[in-house]
Motif scaffolding. Structure first.
Motif, mmCIF file in Angstrom:
data_model
loop_
_atom_site.group_PDB
_atom_site.id
_atom_site.type_symbol
_atom_site.label_atom_id
_atom_site.label_comp_id
_atom_site.label_asym_id
_atom_site.label_seq_id
_atom_site.Cartn_x
_atom_site.Cartn_y
_atom_site.Cartn_z
ATOM 1 N N ASN A 55 62.396 5.407 154.685
ATOM 2 C CA ASN A 55 61.324 5.176 153.882
ATOM 3 C C ASN A 55 60.549 6.371 153.450
ATOM 4 O O ASN A 55 59.421 6.599 153.002
ATOM 5 C CB ASN A 55 60.076 4.642 154.955
ATOM 6 C CG ASN A 55 60.527 3.434 155.409
ATOM 7 O OD1 ASN A 55 61.462 2.512 154.887
ATOM 8 N ND2 ASN A 55 60.179 2.878 156.824
ATOM 9 N N CYS A 80 64.947 6.825 138.759
ATOM 10 C CA CYS A 80 64.433 7.403 140.037
ATOM 11 C C CYS A 80 64.156 8.745 139.652
ATOM 12 O O CYS A 80 64.877 9.561 139.301
ATOM 13 C CB CYS A 80 65.681 7.365 140.700
ATOM 14 S SG CYS A 80 65.446 8.022 142.398
ATOM 15 N N HIS A 134 70.456 0.560 154.943
ATOM 16 C CA HIS A 134 69.077 0.434 154.314
ATOM 17 C C HIS A 134 68.838 1.700 153.496
ATOM 18 O O HIS A 134 68.447 1.671 152.335
ATOM 19 C CB HIS A 134 67.895 -0.030 155.122
ATOM 20 C CG HIS A 134 66.575 -0.039 154.321
ATOM 21 N ND1 HIS A 134 66.372 -1.004 153.296
ATOM 22 C CD2 HIS A 134 65.461 0.691 154.524
ATOM 23 C CE1 HIS A 134 65.029 -0.809 152.911
ATOM 24 N NE2 HIS A 134 64.557 0.054 153.580
ATOM 25 N N THR A 135 69.284 2.761 154.241
ATOM 26 C CA THR A 135 68.968 3.918 153.743
ATOM 27 C C THR A 135 70.045 4.200 152.665
ATOM 28 O O THR A 135 69.649 4.759 151.272
ATOM 29 C CB THR A 135 69.143 5.208 154.779
ATOM 30 O OG1 THR A 135 68.569 4.815 155.886
ATOM 31 C CG2 THR A 135 68.960 6.580 154.204
ATOM 32 N N LYS A 193 72.122 -5.272 144.955
ATOM 33 C CA LYS A 193 71.729 -4.035 144.459
ATOM 34 C C LYS A 193 72.562 -3.407 143.274
ATOM 35 O O LYS A 193 72.198 -2.551 142.512
ATOM 36 C CB LYS A 193 71.138 -3.128 145.217
ATOM 37 C CG LYS A 193 69.963 -3.378 146.277
ATOM 38 C CD LYS A 193 68.866 -3.420 145.607
ATOM 39 C CE LYS A 193 67.615 -3.769 146.349
ATOM 40 N NZ LYS A 193 66.239 -3.543 145.585
ATOM 41 N N THR A 205 67.391 2.998 143.360
ATOM 42 C CA THR A 205 68.135 1.719 142.714
ATOM 43 C C THR A 205 67.921 1.615 141.391
ATOM 44 O O THR A 205 68.520 0.771 140.448
ATOM 45 C CB THR A 205 68.460 0.293 143.611
ATOM 46 O OG1 THR A 205 66.895 -0.102 143.511
ATOM 47 C CG2 THR A 205 68.875 0.709 144.986
ATOM 48 N N ASP A 236 62.415 3.976 145.770
ATOM 49 C CA ASP A 236 63.576 3.283 145.430
ATOM 50 C C ASP A 236 64.494 3.768 144.471
ATOM 51 O O ASP A 236 64.127 3.804 143.409
ATOM 52 C CB ASP A 236 63.402 1.743 145.245
ATOM 53 C CG ASP A 236 64.432 0.973 145.116
ATOM 54 O OD1 ASP A 236 65.599 1.141 145.344
ATOM 55 O OD2 ASP A 236 64.251 -0.361 144.911
ATOM 56 N N LYS A 241 68.737 2.315 149.370
ATOM 57 C CA LYS A 241 67.559 2.883 148.485
ATOM 58 C C LYS A 241 68.066 3.745 147.806
ATOM 59 O O LYS A 241 67.294 4.281 146.920
ATOM 60 C CB LYS A 241 66.697 3.101 149.652
ATOM 61 C CG LYS A 241 65.661 1.804 150.088
ATOM 62 C CD LYS A 241 64.371 2.599 150.780
ATOM 63 C CE LYS A 241 63.428 3.307 150.056
ATOM 64 N NZ LYS A 241 62.325 3.840 150.744
#
Length: 554
Positions: free
Chosen positions: A172, A182, A237-238, A292, A178, A176, A241
């Motif tokens: 977190n 970015c 999840h890391t 993604k 993706t 993001d 992202k």
């Protein structure tokens, strides 16, 4: 304790304050003979820490750390922080790691604003600092118990929960990546986070698989740091992202490792990490990783993995079925999202996504499978599929889907399907992308509907920046699609786009609501509407809008 625990687990805005009041009341009664049983203990303070972890307020982070320090300085060792205290504090940091505002603990009750401004350490660094404290104190406990002949485990040694929370803090800690835009800073943080969480996972795997006599992790019991499915899902999840190209491949590699390790455990070929079994959470994370990629290959791979999960569940024992391996709505939503973003387009892809939604509804209604109950996210994926289909039928189908939601909400009392701002934005997006005449007018109708509902008290339909930008884009697309017709119509479209922008500016000026503040997209899109109109003076008006944007956004 029961009263405070209930408030600590709630998500009310003032849940932490309620817990604070109850703890203060307990502390006031301390020492009074008639209230001896109400004396606060470690559970009391840990409950307040949990309330801070669940609180949405940014100051709750500082309060959690301040309370931890306060517990450490208390005279009674029975009130000193234990493993749960530190774990809860790290969980609080992980939950708020992406928060733009952070109040350092040194400023609590001190009124020292200068201290607050000078603090620049990141939340991940604070989480690492708490971990180091746990390890240091655990070694002290271990040394003391060895000297005294004790055989009990140190009560402050980090465990799986500790490292899972630390991994989530890193996941977190950046935006993001993706998305195409970015920021460079976020990309650097993403790279650092991926390396760190992979290092944590490697350490947990080695410590768990090593002999219990090895002093691989500060001399603690190895089983205490065994990675579980949540650990691997957090690492995935890391990766997701981070936006890295290898993210879905690494995600599937981790899933295969978990799955094959559980098989080896049954055959006794080697000793795998304890609690290491695949479940729906892990499968959902891998499905999201492929979704993604926004490619046809990613959608096809997600479909294969969901079928694999179904077969694995159907062929599993009753004991393994209790391991939450059954596909849930999250897995189906990920597959729908994968096809919606696949770039294939066309009516076949949109209908494929809608068919998945229909099947979820059938399983929920006829089979009573609550785990696959469709949510607003399910419908939003279907809206996205129709938006990307590029067919004239898309707007009509989106209205049919929206009517389905309203019907289930009103007639069947399904509160989970009450259309909200993201839902209406998704429908508006379908109309804004449509080449048919009248799409811009329909978008503005939806915007007016949201404004009216919000002013009437329905906060779930509060329009935001996306709502206004979508409407502006609808008017701009009317010209770029060649639907403007005569010059007069072209001027009307550009003026309508400009009018929506002005409304957005007024709303922000009156409320100072950051969700309503126009961004560079707002002005560029309105300028595009004037540029596409090709009437006298349109270029000057487009240039004027961009100058206004530079001034207001500077």
């Amino acid at each position: 304790h029961a009263n405070r625990a209930a408030w600590a687990r709630s998500t009310y805005f003032d849940c932490a304050e309620r817990c604070e009041l109850l703890l203060r009341e307990m502390e006031k009664q301390e020492g009074k003979r008639h209230y001896a049983t109400a004396k606060p203990d470690r559970i009391s303070y840990n409950t307040l820490l949990q309330a801070y972890a669940n609180s949405p307020k940014s100051t709750s982070l500082a309060k959690a750390e301040h309370l931890l320090r306060r517990m450490s300085s208390m005279k009674s060792v029975f009130l000193h922080p234990d493993r749960k205290s530190y774990n809860t504090a790290i969980v609080a940091l992980a939950k708020h790691a992406s928060s733009p505002s952070f109040v350092p603990p040194d400023t609590i009750d001190s009124g020292n604003k200068k201290d607050k401004n000078n603090v620049n350490s990141s939340i991940t660094e604070r989480a690492e600092k708490l971990l180091d404290e746990m390890i240091h104190k655990s070694k002290e406990q271990q040394h003391h118990k060895r000297c005294s002949g004790g055989r009990h485990k140190p009560t402050l040694s980090p465990n799986t929960v500790t490292y899972n929370a630390l991994i989530n803090a890193y996941a977190n800690s950046f935006g993001d990546c993706t998305i195409a835009s970015c920021p460079t800073d976020a990309a650097k943080k993403a790279h650092i986070a991926v390396e760190r969480v992979e290092g944590i996972l490697d350490m947990m795997e080695r410590s768990c698989c090593s002999s219990r006599n090895d002093d691989d992790l500060n001399g603690n019991d190895d089983d205490d740091v065994c990675p579980d499915a949540t650990t691997y899902a957090s690492v995935i999840h890391t990766w997701i992202k981070s936006g890295a190209e290898e993210a879905p491949f690494r995600a599937e590699e981790l899933l295969n490792f978990v799955e094959f390790s559980s098989k080896e455990e049954k055959t006794g070929e080697r000793r795998p990490p304890r609690r290491l079994k695949s479940n729906a959470v892990l499968y959902s994370a891998v499905l999201q990783a492929w979704a993604k990629t926004s490619t046809k290959k990613g959608a096809e791979r997600a479909e294969v993995l969901l079928e694999r999960q179904k077969k694995l569940y159907e062929g599993s024992s009753e004991q393994d079925r209790q391991n939450c391996l059954k596909p849930t709505a999250i897995s189906y939503n990920a597959l729908m999202d994968a096809w919606a973003r696949s770039g294939v387009g066309g009516i076949e892809t949109a209908e494929k996504v809608e068919n998945i939604l229909t099947e979820m509804e059938r399983m929920y209604r006829e089979d009573g499978d609550i785990l696959v109950k469709p949510s607003k996210r399910s419908y939003n994926a279907a809206f996205l599929a129709w938006r990307n289909s590029g067919v004239d039928e898309a707007p009509r189908r989106s209205i049919m889907l929206l009517s389905r939601m309203f019907r289930q909400y009103k007639e069947e009392k399904n509160l989970d399907l009450k259309p909200d701002t993201p839902t209406i934005n998704a429908v508006m997006n379908v109309w804004a992308a449509s080449p048919i005449r009248g799409s811009a007018e329909k978008c503005e109708e939806f915007l007016h509907y949201m404004e009216k509902a919000y002013k009437a008290g329905d906060i779930s339909l509060k329009p935001n920046r996306i709502s206004f930008n979508t409407c502006i884009n609808a008017w701009a697309n009317r010209e770029s699609n060649g639907l403007g017709g005569e010059d007069d119509d072209a001027i009307v479209a550009a003026e309508r786009a400009n009018r929506v922008l002005n409304r957005m500016e007024r709303w922000y000026d009156e409320t100072r609501d950051m969700d309503m503040k126009p961004d560079i997209i707002s002005y560029r899109t309105a300028a595009k509407a004037w540029g596409a109109s090709k009437v006298n003076g349109s270029k000057e008006k487009a240039r004027s809008l961009m100058q206004r944007a530079n001034y207001l956004l500077s």
